[in-house]
Write an enzyme that holds these catalytic residues in place. Sequence first.
Site, PDB file in Angstrom:
ATOM      1  N   HIS A 181      -9.263   1.036   5.670  1.00 13.92           N
ATOM      2  CA  HIS A 181      -7.743   1.351   6.212  1.00 13.92           C
ATOM      3  C   HIS A 181      -8.149   2.306   7.394  1.00 13.92           C
ATOM      4  O   HIS A 181      -8.746   2.714   6.776  1.00 13.92           O
ATOM      5  CB  HIS A 181      -6.830   1.977   4.807  1.00 13.92           C
ATOM      6  CG  HIS A 181      -5.802   2.051   5.252  1.00 13.92           C
ATOM      7  ND1 HIS A 181      -5.049   2.405   6.253  1.00 13.92           N
ATOM      8  CD2 HIS A 181      -4.989   0.773   4.994  1.00 13.92           C
ATOM      9  CE1 HIS A 181      -4.188   2.494   6.716  1.00 13.92           C
ATOM     10  NE2 HIS A 181      -3.775   1.886   6.143  1.00 13.92           N
TER      11      HIS A 181
ATOM     12  N   GLU B 212      -6.518   4.537   7.988  1.00 11.36           N
ATOM     13  CA  GLU B 212      -6.391   5.977   8.154  1.00 11.36           C
ATOM     14  C   GLU B 212      -6.902   6.987   7.239  1.00 11.36           C
ATOM     15  O   GLU B 212      -7.986   7.875   7.033  1.00 11.36           O
ATOM     16  CB  GLU B 212      -5.609   6.286   6.830  1.00 11.36           C
ATOM     17  CG  GLU B 212      -4.182   5.960   8.003  1.00 11.36           C
ATOM     18  CD  GLU B 212      -2.722   5.355   7.098  1.00 11.36           C
ATOM     19  OE1 GLU B 212      -2.971   5.436   6.031  1.00 11.36           O
ATOM     20  OE2 GLU B 212      -1.722   4.647   7.838  1.00 11.36           O
TER      21      GLU B 212
ATOM     22  N   GLY C 111       3.035   2.205  10.796  1.00 12.47           N
ATOM     23  CA  GLY C 111       3.517   3.299  10.340  1.00 12.47           C
ATOM     24  C   GLY C 111       4.519   3.302  12.026  1.00 12.47           C
ATOM     25  O   GLY C 111       4.723   4.816  12.025  1.00 12.47           O
TER      26      GLY C 111
ATOM     27  N   LYS D  33       0.004   4.204  -0.457  1.00 11.15           N
ATOM     28  CA  LYS D  33      -0.671   5.866   0.570  1.00 11.15           C
ATOM     29  C   LYS D  33      -0.080   6.835  -0.581  1.00 11.15           C
ATOM     30  O   LYS D  33      -0.149   6.603  -1.343  1.00 11.15           O
ATOM     31  CB  LYS D  33       0.048   6.207   1.820  1.00 11.15           C
ATOM     32  CG  LYS D  33      -0.193   4.395   2.548  1.00 11.15           C
ATOM     33  CD  LYS D  33       0.298   4.818   4.557  1.00 11.15           C
ATOM     34  CE  LYS D  33       0.248   2.979   4.231  1.00 11.15           C
ATOM     35  NZ  LYS D  33      -0.083   3.517   6.142  1.00 11.15           N
TER      36      LYS D  33
ATOM     37  N   GLU E 208      -5.683  -5.028  10.775  1.00 18.02           N
ATOM     38  CA  GLU E 208      -4.341  -4.191  10.902  1.00 18.02           C
ATOM     39  C   GLU E 208      -4.315  -3.235  12.634  1.00 18.02           C
ATOM     40  O   GLU E 208      -4.879  -2.818  11.972  1.00 18.02           O
ATOM     41  CB  GLU E 208      -4.072  -3.234   9.750  1.00 18.02           C
ATOM     42  CG  GLU E 208      -4.042  -3.879   8.720  1.00 18.02           C
ATOM     43  CD  GLU E 208      -3.375  -2.417   7.416  1.00 18.02           C
ATOM     44  OE1 GLU E 208      -2.267  -3.205   7.126  1.00 18.02           O
ATOM     45  OE2 GLU E 208      -4.084  -1.736   7.166  1.00 18.02           O
TER      46      GLU E 208
ATOM     47  N   ASN F 122       1.316  -1.184   0.118  1.00 22.39           N
ATOM     48  CA  ASN F 122      -0.191  -0.281   0.040  1.00 22.39           C
ATOM     49  C   ASN F 122       0.691   1.197  -0.081  1.00 22.39           C
ATOM     50  O   ASN F 122       1.699   1.726   1.210  1.00 22.39           O
ATOM     51  CB  ASN F 122      -0.746   0.099   1.439  1.00 22.39           C
ATOM     52  CG  ASN F 122      -1.975   1.338   1.667  1.00 22.39           C
ATOM     53  OD1 ASN F 122      -1.569   2.479   0.482  1.00 22.39           O
ATOM     54  ND2 ASN F 122      -2.314   1.716   2.671  1.00 22.39           N
TER      55      ASN F 122
ATOM     56  N   SER G 139       3.451  -2.201  10.317  1.00 24.84           N
ATOM     57  CA  SER G 139       5.637  -2.665  10.415  1.00 24.84           C
ATOM     58  C   SER G 139       5.852  -3.630  10.091  1.00 24.84           C
ATOM     59  O   SER G 139       6.630  -4.035  11.069  1.00 24.84           O
ATOM     60  CB  SER G 139       5.697  -1.756  12.114  1.00 24.84           C
ATOM     61  OG  SER G 139       5.331  -0.331  12.262  1.00 24.84           O
TER      62      SER G 139
HETATM   63  P1  PGA Z   1       2.899   0.418   7.699  1.00 23.27           P
HETATM   64  O1  PGA Z   1       1.529   0.057   7.255  1.00 23.27           O
HETATM   65  O2  PGA Z   1       3.713  -1.224   6.902  1.00 23.27           O
HETATM   66  O3  PGA Z   1       3.826   1.512   7.422  1.00 23.27           O
HETATM   67  O4  PGA Z   1       3.049   0.643   9.073  1.00 23.27           O
HETATM   68  C1  PGA Z   1       0.236  -0.319   7.028  1.00 23.27           C
HETATM   69  C2  PGA Z   1      -0.285   0.038   6.071  1.00 23.27           C
HETATM   70  O5  PGA Z   1      -1.001   1.088   6.105  1.00 23.27           O
HETATM   71  O6  PGA Z   1      -1.584  -1.141   5.330  1.00 23.27           O
END
Ligand code: PGA
Length: 249
Positions: free
Chosen positions: A95, A97, A173, A12, A167, A10, A213
């Site tokens: 997601h 976010e 992140g 983003k 997640e 992803n 992560s």
């Molecule tokens: P990250 O994000 O690997 O940077 O923690 C994962 C995600 O939001 O899909």
Amino acid sequence: MMRKKIVAGNWKMNLDLRDGIKLVKELVGGSLPLETMTIIAPPFIHLEEVGKQLNGTLIKLAAQNCHFKDSGAYTGEVSPTMLRSVAVEYVIVGHSERREYFGETDELILKKIKAALGVGIIPIYCCGEPLEIREKGSHQDFVRRQLNESILLLAEKEISQIVIAYEPIWAIGTGLTASPEQAQEMHAFIRQQVAETFSKTIADSISILYGGSVKPDNAGHLFSQADVDGGLVGGASLKASDFLAIVNS
Ligand code: PGA
């Protein structure tokens, strides 16, 4: 039942078109295992061009979001039909976010899932709890509620087509990763919810990815858990060597 192993990247809101294409070329030139499905989700505006680069390769194309309507007066939105027209095969929905910054609810997410399936795009449905819920020990109740209000309301023929991504928000992140045991416990729990609502056969056939992560040095251990069928990778999907190492885990 053999479930599909999947690693999805992803991106983003990262990389301009030039850097995105550079990354895709590095991925396409790298070595990818046949037994794992590799997916990348660039920003909307790169999809068509990235799709051309992926043509004839092992890597599949995903979008990071979609609207639930086919067309209409929804300024700034992109419909599943439009995604289909540029050969998108998967779409990330729900997601954290999108839930946090754009107020997406499970009710809305369910509409998006149905709309995507309606045009033959496979949704990657995300769920997961925030830190304070994990610390209170009510993470299973939290995720159960998310599932109850979204994917557990799908029809049997719909649920069997989707991919689920667990997640935990506290791991996205942040550099904090759920331990393989924490991931396994939640993945088994999610699978059990699907089994109780539908059937064990369906639950056993659904790929459940871990996200939060995922890095080259923890992917192998996470992916070796019985109910972890791969990963949804954010930050580490922006560097070809890291993403390839994760896919090969
Ligand atoms: P990250 O994000 O690997 O940077 O923690 C994962 C995600 O939001 O899909």
